[in-house]
Scaffold this motif. Structure first.
Motif, short mmCIF file in Angstrom:
data_model
loop_
_atom_site.label_atom_id
_atom_site.label_comp_id
_atom_site.label_asym_id
_atom_site.label_seq_id
_atom_site.Cartn_x
_atom_site.Cartn_y
_atom_site.Cartn_z
N ASP A 17 47.74 27.52 47.56
CA ASP A 17 48.79 27.24 46.25
C ASP A 17 49.51 26.21 46.41
OD1 ASP A 17 50.96 27.89 44.95
OD2 ASP A 17 48.85 28.76 43.81
N THR A 19 52.71 25.60 45.07
CA THR A 19 53.63 26.23 44.82
C THR A 19 53.80 27.39 46.07
OG1 THR A 19 52.81 26.49 42.39
CG2 THR A 19 55.58 28.43 43.54
N ARG A 20 53.48 27.91 46.69
CA ARG A 20 53.24 28.50 47.58
C ARG A 20 54.00 27.48 48.72
NH1 ARG A 20 49.67 32.74 45.88
NH2 ARG A 20 47.89 31.75 46.36
N PHE A 41 60.96 25.13 39.95
CA PHE A 41 59.31 26.19 39.02
C PHE A 41 59.95 26.08 38.06
CE2 PHE A 41 59.22 26.40 44.24
CZ PHE A 41 58.26 25.94 44.33
N ILE A 48 57.13 33.92 40.69
CA ILE A 48 57.55 33.32 41.68
C ILE A 48 57.45 34.96 42.61
CG2 ILE A 48 59.38 32.45 43.09
CD1 ILE A 48 58.11 30.31 41.28
N HIS A 51 54.31 35.49 44.53
CA HIS A 51 54.27 33.85 45.68
C HIS A 51 54.17 34.83 46.87
CE1 HIS A 51 51.87 31.37 42.75
NE2 HIS A 51 52.86 31.03 42.09
#
Length: 113
Positions: A17, A19-20, A41, A48, A51
């Motif tokens: 991912d 975002t991660r 973000f 979040i 994540h």
């Protein structure tokens, strides 16, 4: 499935991912709270937090508590395991790039491989 394989699977799943991956990149600069990690973000704090839990489960980060603050910190061990796993493919990749380089050189010279 071995423990090593399960660990690699969890690491690759977490890294899949973007975002991660961005969260991990931020943590290379030092510890951060979940709120600080969420700042860049356009997603909710609970998103979040999810994540962060995935990264924690994979062993890529750990959370520490200081008073009422929870800080996240990068744990490099799972990333070292990925590098070790990838080492077995280094020779193959090197050979493939060498063959491609020779092929392209021959094409530039007008030779048929």
């Amino acid at each position: 499935m071995t423990v090593e394989t399960e660990s690699l699977t969890a690491t690759f799943t977490a890294l899949a991912d973007p975002t991660r991956r961005a969260i991990l990149a931020r943590l290379t600069r030092g510890e951060a709270t979940v709120g600080e990690l969420a700042e860049p973000f356009d997603v909710s704090l609970p998103a979040i937090s999810k994540h962060v839990k995935v990264l924690q489960k994979a062993g890529l980060i750990e959370q520490t508590r200081r008073a009422q603050w929870r800080s996240c910190r990068l744990r490099p061990e799972p990333l070292r395991d990925v590098v070790t796993w990838m080492e077995q493919y280094r020779a193959f990749l090197g050979d493939s790039f060498d063959r491609l380089d020779h092929y392209l050189t021959d094409l530039q010279k007008g030779e048929r491989p």
